[in-house]
Design a protein around this motif. Structure first.
Motif, PDB file in Angstrom:
ATOM      1  N   LYS A  81       0.708  -1.254  -0.197  1.00 44.93           N
ATOM      2  CA  LYS A  81       0.112  -0.301  -0.080  1.00 44.93           C
ATOM      3  C   LYS A  81       0.963   1.646   0.368  1.00 44.93           C
ATOM      4  N   GLU A  82       1.767   1.309   0.803  1.00 41.67           N
ATOM      5  CA  GLU A  82       2.801   1.958   0.755  1.00 41.67           C
ATOM      6  C   GLU A  82       3.652   2.862  -0.820  1.00 41.67           C
ATOM      7  N   GLN A  83       3.850   1.755  -1.142  1.00 38.23           N
ATOM      8  CA  GLN A  83       4.780   1.483  -2.340  1.00 38.23           C
ATOM      9  C   GLN A  83       3.759   1.725  -3.520  1.00 38.23           C
ATOM     10  N   GLN A  84       2.633   1.701  -3.185  1.00 39.10           N
ATOM     11  CA  GLN A  84       1.406   1.966  -4.264  1.00 39.10           C
ATOM     12  C   GLN A  84       1.597   0.062  -5.440  1.00 39.10           C
ATOM     13  N   LEU A  85       1.509  -0.827  -4.800  1.00 41.23           N
ATOM     14  CA  LEU A  85       2.451  -1.730  -5.513  1.00 41.23           C
ATOM     15  C   LEU A  85       1.410  -2.562  -5.336  1.00 41.23           C
ATOM     16  N   PRO A  86       0.333  -2.875  -6.492  1.00 30.55           N
ATOM     17  CA  PRO A  86      -0.296  -3.866  -7.210  1.00 30.55           C
ATOM     18  C   PRO A  86      -0.345  -5.103  -6.534  1.00 30.55           C
ATOM     19  N   LEU A  87      -1.268  -5.632  -5.648  1.00 29.01           N
ATOM     20  CA  LEU A  87      -1.083  -6.915  -4.788  1.00 29.01           C
ATOM     21  C   LEU A  87      -1.932  -8.122  -5.148  1.00 29.01           C
ATOM     22  N   ARG A  88      -1.491  -9.470  -5.307  1.00 30.60           N
ATOM     23  CA  ARG A  88      -2.510 -10.094  -5.216  1.00 30.60           C
ATOM     24  C   ARG A  88      -2.206 -11.488  -5.369  1.00 30.60           C
ATOM     25  N   VAL A  89      -2.599 -12.516  -4.593  1.00 34.96           N
ATOM     26  CA  VAL A  89      -2.567 -13.322  -3.428  1.00 34.96           C
ATOM     27  C   VAL A  89      -3.441 -14.771  -4.540  1.00 34.96           C
ATOM     28  N   ILE A  90      -2.104 -16.470  -4.468  1.00 37.73           N
ATOM     29  CA  ILE A  90      -2.753 -17.197  -5.452  1.00 37.73           C
ATOM     30  C   ILE A  90      -2.929 -18.388  -4.368  1.00 37.73           C
ATOM     31  N   TRP A  91      -4.090 -18.829  -3.926  1.00 40.09           N
ATOM     32  CA  TRP A  91      -3.622 -20.179  -3.809  1.00 40.09           C
ATOM     33  C   TRP A  91      -3.974 -21.224  -4.425  1.00 40.09           C
ATOM     34  N   MET A  92      -2.452 -21.691  -4.169  1.00 44.33           N
ATOM     35  CA  MET A  92      -1.673 -22.353  -4.993  1.00 44.33           C
ATOM     36  C   MET A  92      -2.471 -24.389  -4.569  1.00 44.33           C
ATOM     37  N   PRO A  93      -2.316 -24.511  -5.907  1.00 43.42           N
ATOM     38  CA  PRO A  93      -3.689 -25.927  -5.826  1.00 43.42           C
ATOM     39  C   PRO A  93      -2.638 -27.090  -4.925  1.00 43.42           C
ATOM     40  N   TRP A  94      -3.065 -27.811  -5.129  1.00 43.09           N
ATOM     41  CA  TRP A  94      -3.384 -28.971  -3.473  1.00 43.09           C
ATOM     42  C   TRP A  94      -3.925 -30.241  -4.487  1.00 43.09           C
ATOM     43  N   ASN A  95      -3.361 -31.936  -4.240  1.00 45.83           N
ATOM     44  CA  ASN A  95      -3.858 -32.425  -5.496  1.00 45.83           C
ATOM     45  C   ASN A  95      -4.689 -32.778  -4.193  1.00 45.83           C
ATOM     46  N   LYS A  96      -6.030 -32.784  -4.745  1.00 49.87           N
ATOM     47  CA  LYS A  96      -7.127 -33.216  -3.588  1.00 49.87           C
ATOM     48  C   LYS A  96      -7.646 -34.490  -3.906  1.00 49.87           C
ATOM     49  N   GLY A  97      -7.333 -35.202  -4.393  1.00 53.57           N
ATOM     50  CA  GLY A  97      -6.945 -36.420  -4.478  1.00 53.57           C
ATOM     51  C   GLY A  97      -6.783 -37.682  -2.579  1.00 53.57           C
ATOM     52  N   TYR A  98      -6.272 -36.305  -1.603  1.00 60.23           N
ATOM     53  CA  TYR A  98      -6.465 -36.334  -0.410  1.00 60.23           C
ATOM     54  C   TYR A  98      -6.589 -35.322   0.257  1.00 60.23           C
ATOM     55  N   ALA A  99      -7.137 -35.950   1.397  1.00 57.95           N
ATOM     56  CA  ALA A  99      -7.224 -34.646   2.403  1.00 57.95           C
ATOM     57  C   ALA A  99      -6.715 -33.630   2.226  1.00 57.95           C
ATOM     58  N   ASP A 100      -7.230 -32.373   3.219  1.00 55.82           N
ATOM     59  CA  ASP A 100      -6.480 -31.105   3.076  1.00 55.82           C
ATOM     60  C   ASP A 100      -5.478 -31.717   4.883  1.00 55.82           C
ATOM     61  N   PRO A 101      -4.617 -30.884   4.928  1.00 54.30           N
ATOM     62  CA  PRO A 101      -3.983 -30.771   6.035  1.00 54.30           C
ATOM     63  C   PRO A 101      -4.742 -30.521   7.469  1.00 54.30           C
ATOM     64  N   PRO A 102      -5.538 -30.427   7.979  1.00 53.67           N
ATOM     65  CA  PRO A 102      -6.484 -29.874   9.208  1.00 53.67           C
ATOM     66  C   PRO A 102      -6.432 -28.378   9.390  1.00 53.67           C
ATOM     67  N   TYR A 103      -5.339 -28.241   9.706  1.00 55.68           N
ATOM     68  CA  TYR A 103      -5.307 -26.740   9.825  1.00 55.68           C
ATOM     69  C   TYR A 103      -5.772 -25.815   8.686  1.00 55.68           C
ATOM     70  N   VAL A 104      -5.488 -26.094   7.295  1.00 56.25           N
ATOM     71  CA  VAL A 104      -6.054 -25.611   6.087  1.00 56.25           C
ATOM     72  C   VAL A 104      -7.274 -24.930   6.306  1.00 56.25           C
TER      73      VAL A 104
END
Length: 296
Positions: A215-238
Motif C-alpha cells: 500500500k505504501e509503495q502503491q504496488l498492486p498486490l495479488r494472492v493465489i492459493w496454490m493447488p493441492w492434490n485433491k485426491g488426498y485430504a487437506d491438512p487439518p489446519y487449512v
C-alpha cells in the motif's frame, strides 16, 4: 602509556584479529556464494542469476510450488518467478526489508499449505538470515568445507578443476505413484497435522507487513492459493488458516484467486507440485487470464 603497554603486550593477538576481520571483509566483498560456481547457490541467488542479476521487476513469490507451477517463459504476465525452496512470507518480508529486490509493477504471492508454517525449516543460506555482525566464512561454513574438500581432492591429483554447482531450480516432471503420495501425506500429517493458528502467527504478521508495504509503495498486490492434490485430504489446519488469511486480504481489498482444489490429480507430480508437462502450462495460462482480467 597504559594503552601503549596494552597494545605492545597484545600485538600478536590484535594483529591476528585484524587479519581475520580484514580477510572476512575481503571474502564478503568477493561474495563467492553468489559469484563463484564452485559454491552452492540458494534459490534466491538462482533467481537473480537467471535474470542477468537484475534486482527489480514484477514478481511471483512463493515456495517450490510456484517454481513448479509457473512457467515464466510461457507467461504473458512476464512475472519474475521467485519461488524459493521452503520459502515463506517471512522470507518475502526479509527480502523487502533488506532491500535485496525492488518489486515493481505487480507482486503476486502464491500460498500453499506450507508457505505460512512458522516451524517449517527453510534454507539457512538465504541472504536475509545473515546478521551483519556474523562472519561470512562462518555463515557459509558448510559450503566452504564442501568446496574446500573438493579442491584438496583435485589438487592431490594435480588438477585445479572443479564441478560447477547446479544453478537451476528443481522442477517436477511426471507423476509419483499412490504409494509415494500416501507416504508423503502421512509424513506431512505427522509433522504438521496438529498445527493451529499460533503456529502461523509469524507469517500472518509478515503478510500484514507485506500488505502495508504494498500500500505504501502503491504496488498492486495479488494472492493465489496454490493447488493441492485433491485426491488426498487437506491438512487439518487449512480451513482455519485460509479463513485467517482471507480475512486479512479482504480487509485490505487484495484480489485472491483460489486454485487449491481446481486441478485433478493427473496434473500433479506429488501433493503440492503440479507436473511440468500438463499441470504447469494449465496453471500458467489460468494465472495470465486472471491477472489480465484485473488490469494494472
Amino acid at each position: 602509556m597504559k594503552a601503549a603497554t596494552f597494545l605492545k603486550k597484545n600485538s600478536f593477538v590484535l594483529g591476528l584479529l585484524l587479519a581475520i576481520v580484514v580477510s572476512d571483509l575481503l571474502i564478503s566483498w568477493w561474495n563467492p556464494m553468489v559469484s563463484s560456481r564452485r559454491f552452492y547457490k540458494n534459490d534466491f541467488t538462482k533467481t537473480l542469476y537467471h535474470h542477468s542479476w537484475s534486482q527489480s521487476g514484477p514478481v511471483f513469490f512463493g515456495n517450490s510450488a510456484v517454481t513448479g507451477a509457473y512457467i515464466e517463459e510461457k507467461s504473458d504476465a512476464h512475472l519474475v518467478e521467485m519461488g524459493l525452496s521452503y520459502g515463506k512470507i517471512t522470507d518475502l518480508k526479509g527480502i523487502l526489508e533488506d532491500h535485496l529486490y525492488q518489486v515493481r509493477d505487480e507482486l503476486v504471492i502464491g500460498i500453499d499449505v506450507h508457505t505460512m508454517l512458522d516451524p517449517l525449516e527453510t534454507d539457512p543460506t538465504y541472504q536475509w538470515f545473515k546478521p551483519w555482525y556474523q562472519p561470512y566464512v562462518y555463515t557459509y561454513r558448510d559450503y566452504f568445507r564442501d568446496s574446500g574438500e573438493e579442491f584438496v581432492r583435485n589438487l592431490s591429483k594435480g588438477s585445479l578443476a572443479y564441478e560447477p554447482r547446479w544453478i537451476d531450480k528443481e522442477l517436477y516432471p511426471g507423476r509419483k505413484d499412490d504409494a509415494f503420495l500416501q507416504s508423503k501425506w502421512t509424513e506431512y500429517d505427522k509433522r504438521f497435522g496438529a498445527m493451529t493458528l499460533k503456529d502461523f502467527q509469524d507469517n500472518l504478521d509478515a503478510l500484514q507487513w507485506v500488505i502495508r508495504y504494498a500500500k505504501e509503495q502503491q504496488l498492486p498486490l495479488r494472492v493465489i492459493w496454490m493447488p493441492w492434490n485433491k485426491g488426498y485430504a487437506d491438512p487439518p489446519y487449512v480451513a482455519s488458516l485460509k479463513e485467517a488469511v482471507n480475512g486479512q486480504l479482504k480487509t485490505a481489498g487484495v484480489p485472491v484467486l483460489d486454485l487449491m482444489h481446481t486441478y485433478d490429480p493427473k496434473y500433479f507430480h506429488d501433493l503440492v507440485h503440479l507436473n511440468r508437462e500438463e499441470g504447469a502450462p494449465l496453471f500458467t495460462k489460468e494465472v495470465d487470464t486472471w491477472l489480465k482480467s484485473l488490469g494494472k
